[in-house]
Every structure is written in C-alpha cells, then in structure tokens.
Design an enzyme around this catalytic site. Structure first.
Site, PDB file in Angstrom:
ATOM      1  N   PRO A 124       0.809  -1.220   0.000  1.00 33.05           N
ATOM      2  CA  PRO A 124       0.000   0.000   0.000  1.00 33.05           C
ATOM      3  C   PRO A 124       0.841   1.268   0.000  1.00 33.05           C
ATOM      4  O   PRO A 124       1.730   1.437   0.818  1.00 33.05           O
ATOM      5  CB  PRO A 124      -0.818  -0.120   1.283  1.00 33.05           C
ATOM      6  CG  PRO A 124      -0.088  -1.077   2.143  1.00 33.05           C
ATOM      7  CD  PRO A 124       0.746  -1.931   1.270  1.00 33.05           C
ATOM      8  N   GLU A 125       0.573   2.141  -0.951  1.00 30.56           N
ATOM      9  CA  GLU A 125       1.160   3.480  -0.964  1.00 30.56           C
ATOM     10  C   GLU A 125       0.048   4.462  -0.613  1.00 30.56           C
ATOM     11  O   GLU A 125      -1.032   4.060  -0.196  1.00 30.56           O
ATOM     12  CB  GLU A 125       1.794   3.761  -2.336  1.00 30.56           C
ATOM     13  CG  GLU A 125       2.937   2.787  -2.627  1.00 30.56           C
ATOM     14  CD  GLU A 125       3.625   3.041  -3.951  1.00 30.56           C
ATOM     15  OE1 GLU A 125       3.570   4.175  -4.446  1.00 30.56           O
ATOM     16  OE2 GLU A 125       4.214   2.108  -4.492  1.00 30.56           O
TER      17      GLU A 125
END
Length: 290
Positions: free
Chosen positions: A2-3
């Site tokens: 996840p960014e």
DNA sequence: CGCATCCTCCGGTTGC
DNA sequence: TGCAACCGGAGGATG
C-alpha cells in the site's frame, strides 16, 4: 504494497464503520507477544503488548485520517486523548467483521495480530502476513519525532514549495531522482509504483541525479506525482500484492500503470530495463527516459 | 551533532 | 516436489 492512494482507500472505508465506536476489548496474537519477549521488533512498537491492550481498552475512536502512508486513529478516554498510529508495511490489512471467519483469504486469516472488539460480535481486525506493519499508541504525534519530519501532504498548498526546497539541499544533489521522490522527507506517500509512473510520464531516467533536473522540470515532475496519486485514489488504488480495502474491494489503478511491472514500453515497445536504486527495483524505458 | 551506511523485521512467491 | 533466494518501509544501530 500500500502506498498513499491505497492507504487513502483504507481510511475512507474505515471512517464510517469505526468513528464513534468504543474499543471494549483488545486481543494481541501470541506471535507478537513471543517475538517481543525475544527482543524482536514485531508490529507493536514502543510499548509492551500488555500496556498497549490496557491503554486501548475503553477508548473511543473519534476520527480516522491518513497522513502520508500512515493511518491515525484519534482516540478519547474521558478527558484523555491518544493516537493509534498504524503503518501497513508490505502486507498489513484491516478487516471490519462480525466473525473472524468472514476473513476469506487464508493467508490473512492465518496472520491475525490484533483484534479490537467493539461489541461481542463486531471486530476491527489487523492482519499482517509479513509483520512489517506497525502499531504505535501515542499520547501525541510529537512523542514519535520521525512523524514530524514527514513532508506535507502532496495535495496541500505548501507541498510544491517544500519539495523544491528539500530536493535542492546538497545532500540530495548527487542522489538518483527516484530515491529522492520516494523519500518521505521530501515527498509524502510516493512509493515505488507511483515514483516509477511519474518518472515515465516525465521521460526522466530514474537514476538521473537530482541536481541535473531543472527547476521547471522539477515543478512538472511534482505535478505529475500529485496527478497520478489523485488518479489512483479515484481508481481505488492499485491492487498489487493482494491489496484490498476493508470491504475486500480491489482497486483498478494497476490496469492504468504504464511502466511499473511492464516488460515493454507502451509507447515505443522497447523492452524495459531494471536497476536497483536505493535497494528497490526500478523499471524504466531505456529509449524514452533520459 | 549531522550525516551516511548497514542491518533487521518476515513469509509468499519465484526460480532452479 | 523440495528448497533456497528474493523482496522491501522505516527506523535503529553503528561508523
């Protein structure tokens, strides 16, 4: 992994189901407890698991927000305030369920680490396959100084100026641009996927030294980073490495990535190349990017 | 003190 | 089929 856009999706799906809920009970996995007893770092940072549980118990979640790639849960217990800070690492995930069996993917169900119980049949569950994530219970963000060093939110008014100022510091001059834009002290929330895409859109080689990019191109680059992060948020993030929001929904941004994970350049069809920059694999088109 | 470099955490996935 | 290498955010230790 996840960014910023993926974390934003998680926070947006958490917000309506946890705001206003009181944590009645906390359960921490044996894995966490035994790891920490052995002196290893394991998800719950800066506090022993028992203290963590005791302090969380009875608090009410007032609000949830994203800061960079972190999730902040704002808590209240009477007059006392606290913040539960979470980073999903590579494989962290939250699930809002009425029974643990609702977590369908075995690889997550096998790695449940913290259960926050709101009612006897309502849980907020933190699962983390590789345990690279972190949970930190703070009285104040200032109690964990690294959080104060993070660049402004990319969408906020001062973010461009901050980027121009930071990236011009001598210590970044001879560093690859990709390393610099992935540094959370310079740009908040831009990880490998979006750094790769922004550099491809700008036709900049990821290994180009920061000092060799003009002010004008730096402004354009930052605008591209912001645009692609925004585009990804609107697409529900990139579902790579099993990313799902807490409702199990996948994003669609992965279908719109032009360079990350590609074997050939979508523009000139040259085979892409890879190189390791700051310990991370970096994909680029040797023909288009300079 | 500031800064740079190295190391650690882990298991699903990949390649042999 | 089995096994070993690989990957990576962020922070802490070390130089």
């Amino acid at each position: 992994m996840p960014e910023l856009p993926e974390v934003e999706g998680v926070v947006r799906s958490l917000q309506p189901v946890v705001a206003g809920k009181t944590i009645r009970h906390v359960e921490v996995s044996n894995t966490i407890c035994t790891s920490i007893n052995k002196g290893k770092a394991c998800i719950i940072k800066g506090m022993d698991p028992e203290t963590f549980s005791n302090r969380l118990k009875g608090t009410k979640i007032m609000d949830v927000e994203r800061r960079s790639k972190y999730i902040y849960f704002y808590l209240e217990d009477g007059a006392d305030e606290a913040i539960l800070v979470n980073h999903l690492g590579m494989t962290g995930a939250w699930f809002h369920v009425h029974s643990l069996n609702e977590i369908k993917e075995e690889k997550f169900r096998k790695h449940i680490h913290v259960i926050l119980a709101f009612e006897e049949d309502e849980f907020l569950v933190y699962a983390d396959i590789r345990r690279f994530g972190e949970l930190r219970l703070l009285d104040s963000i200032a109690d964990h100084p690294p959080l104060l060093e993070i660049a402004p939110e990319p969408f906020s008014p001062g973010a461009l100026e901050y980027f121009l100022m930071k990236s011009a510091l001598p210590k970044y001059a001879n560093k690859p641009v990709k390393e610099v834009i992935m540094d959370s002290h310079v740009v908040a929330g831009c990880g490998n996927i979006y750094a790769t895409e922004a550099l491809f859109r700008m036709k900049i080689h990821p290994n180009r030294k920061m000092a060799r990019i003009s002010e004008k191109r730096k402004k354009d680059l930052f605008a591209h980073i912001v645009a692609i992060l925004q585009e990804s948020i609107e697409a529900g993030g990139s579902s790579i490495s099993d990313y799902r929001n807490i409702n199990g929904e996948a994003g669609s941004m992965q279908n719109r990535l032009q360079m990350y994970g590609r074997k050939a350049c979508p523009i000139c069809h040259t085979n892409t190349k890879q190189m390791v920059i700051a310990g991370r694999n970096s994909v680029y088109c040797p023909h288009c990017q300079h």
